[in-house]
Each structure stands twice: as C-alpha cells, then as structure tokens.
Design an enzyme around this catalytic site. Structure first.
Site, short mmCIF file in Angstrom:
data_model
loop_
_atom_site.label_atom_id
_atom_site.label_comp_id
_atom_site.label_asym_id
_atom_site.label_seq_id
_atom_site.Cartn_x
_atom_site.Cartn_y
_atom_site.Cartn_z
N LYS A 1 -14.48 -72.59 107.73
CA LYS A 1 -14.32 -73.06 106.36
C LYS A 1 -13.95 -71.87 105.47
O LYS A 1 -14.47 -70.78 105.65
CB LYS A 1 -15.64 -73.70 105.91
CG LYS A 1 -15.73 -74.12 104.45
CD LYS A 1 -17.10 -74.77 104.20
CE LYS A 1 -17.36 -75.02 102.72
NZ LYS A 1 -18.68 -75.64 102.48
N ASP B 1 -23.33 -76.08 106.98
CA ASP B 1 -22.29 -75.17 106.50
C ASP B 1 -22.94 -73.80 106.25
O ASP B 1 -23.64 -73.60 105.26
CB ASP B 1 -21.64 -75.69 105.21
CG ASP B 1 -20.74 -76.89 105.48
OD1 ASP B 1 -20.95 -77.60 106.48
OD2 ASP B 1 -19.81 -77.13 104.66
N LYS C 1 -11.85 -76.36 107.53
CA LYS C 1 -12.26 -76.96 106.26
C LYS C 1 -11.87 -76.04 105.11
O LYS C 1 -12.60 -75.11 104.77
CB LYS C 1 -13.76 -77.20 106.24
CG LYS C 1 -14.26 -77.83 104.92
CD LYS C 1 -15.75 -78.09 104.95
CE LYS C 1 -16.30 -78.51 103.59
NZ LYS C 1 -17.76 -78.75 103.59
#
Length: 279
Positions: free
Chosen positions: A177, A113, A209
């Site tokens: 995300k 991430d 996400k």
C-alpha cells in the site's frame, strides 16, 4: 526520480457510471480521523453496504478501537473489516505492534494495514523493517490479510520505493500500500508503477493498494488503468487491487447517480396497467 511513473497511462473508454460501479467494489472506505466516533463508524458501515444501484465496497478501514463495532455491523455481509497498526508513524515497538494486530483479529478484523518502519529503511536499517513485517505475518498465521504501508511519499526516490516494495513482498505482505494519508505526499502514479513492477516480478500473488489523496473518478481511473497496463486487464479484482479513500465514495456514487438521472424513469417508461400502475 526517474520518469518511470510519468509514462502515459492508457485512457479508459468505459462509460463513467459503469466504471464507477466497478471501482466501488475495489474501495476500502476509510475513516481514520482523529475525531472519529462510534456513530461515525456505524454510518460508515451503512454506507459501505451500498444500495440503490451502488454495490458494496470491498472493506471499511477504521481505527482498532472500532473494529468490534464494524465487525458486528457487517457480520453476514461481504464487506471486510480492515484496521491499522504501527500507524501512522511506523515507529512503534515490534512486540506492541504484533499484539495490536493479534487483538484486532480477535475483535473481528479481516485485514491488517501495517505501516512498515520506513524511517528505519531510510536510515539503512532494512532488517528492522523486515523483522516487523515477518513478526506480524507470523502472528496472523493466515487469519487475516496483511497489507503493508510503505509510506512512499517519505521514501521519496524510485530506488527506495522499489527496494521497500521488494522487502515487504519478501517478508510476507499480501498487499503493498502506498501511504497513510497523514503526510503531505500520498499516492502517486509513479510510486504505484514501481510497486506494480515489484509485484509483477514476485514469485507469489501480491495486491496493490494506492491510498491517500485519491478523491475523484479520474484519480481512481488512473490507478486502475495503470494496474491493467502493468499486470494485465484481468488482474485487478478486489483480491488484488484496492483503493483506500474517504472522499472517493461520494464521487463514485455521484457518477452512478448521473447515469440514473439521465435515464428515463421506470415509472415513465414502463407499460401501464389499466389501473395506472406499472406491470
């Protein structure tokens, strides 16, 4: 911002316990506390595996220092190990971030991430953000899934969120995300809709996400319904839709347990053998 994120999201009629079980499988169970410890990561991994009617989560998301522990604990299980780089500021040196991502993969991370350099984007230097994403993507070379954190609460405007979404997708993100969860504004349905619009327009598969501030079943229901509205009812799977959260798991487990508590117990409802045991 425009009203693009304020359109009504279709209400789901799915029973709460059934919905909660489905949502658990989309969860990135997260501990990015500054005070996180090895024992806390061990406990997180055990929680991630589920049990007693609760399915496993999609992934755990932890600091890079704990990747080896999580990878060892989850070896042989379906739960992925995710970690963060360039987190949370988005302002680290490209070479340092690339090496951190590579080291995490060597330690056993399945997913990275990466915080996009969102401050650079806001300053008009989108090339710097693109260069970092592309550099990490190239170094990973398919060994790990790349989830790019836009920090939508800092980007602020619809136009900035839409541009950042397209940039991250074009640079090679497997997921986009919303947030780090470390600034006052985290995930919002409005930001998620803009990101889904960019995903829908993409020429390759990309996941979403939402993360940060998602704590209740109703919060999670909103984002799932939004994904289904924009992308289609069959689109959200753990490979295309995740929710990043630390406290949501407890709410989902409580919803599942609520169904169990309201159902007749197996001992009470099962036929009894002559010896008093159940068949």
């Amino acid at each position: 911002m425009t009203d693009s994120g304020n359109r009504d999201v279709p209400a789901r009629t799915e029973p709460e316990a059934e919905l909660a079980r489905r949502l658990v499988a989309h969860l990135d169970l997260t501990n990015l506390d500054e005070t996180c410890t090895e024992s806390a990561v061990e406990a997180l991994c055990m929680k991630a595996l589920g049990g007693e009617g609760v399915p496993p989560v999609a992934a755990v998301c932890i600091w890079p220092a704990f990747v080896k522990i999580a990878a060892r604990r989850l070896s042989g299980f379906p739960v992925k190990v995710a970690t963060v780089v360039n987190f949370p500021s988005g302002a680290e040196n490209v070479e340092r971030v690339v090496e951190a991502a590579a080291e995490a993969v060597r330690d056993g991370a399945d997913e990275i991430d990466l915080v996009m350099p969102y401050a650079a984007c806001l300053a008009g230097d989108e090339a710097a953000a693109r260069a970092m994403i592309e550099a990490v993507r190239e170094r990973l070379d398919g060994e790990a899934r790349l989830k790019v954190i836009l920090e939508t609460g800092a980007l602020g405007s619809d136009a900035a969120i839409a541009r950042a979404s397209r940039l991250a997708i074009e640079a090679g993100a497997d997921f986009i995300k919303t947030s780090t969860g470390k600034i006052p504004v985290s995930a919002t349905p409005q930001a998620a809709r803009l990101m889904l619009d960019a995903i829908r327009e993409s020429t390759r598969p990309v996941g979403l996400k939402p993360s940060g501030g998602i704590r209740t079943l109703e919060d999670a229901r909103t984002y799932l319904a939004l994904a289904e509205e924009v992308m289609g009812a069959d689109w959200p799977t753990p490979d295309t839709f995740r929710i990043g959260a630390s406290g949501l798991h407890a709410a989902l487990v409580a919803a599942i347990a609520g169904e169990a508590a309201s159902a007749p117990s197996r001992a009470a409802s099962a036929p009894q053998s002559p010896e008093g045991g159940s068949y």
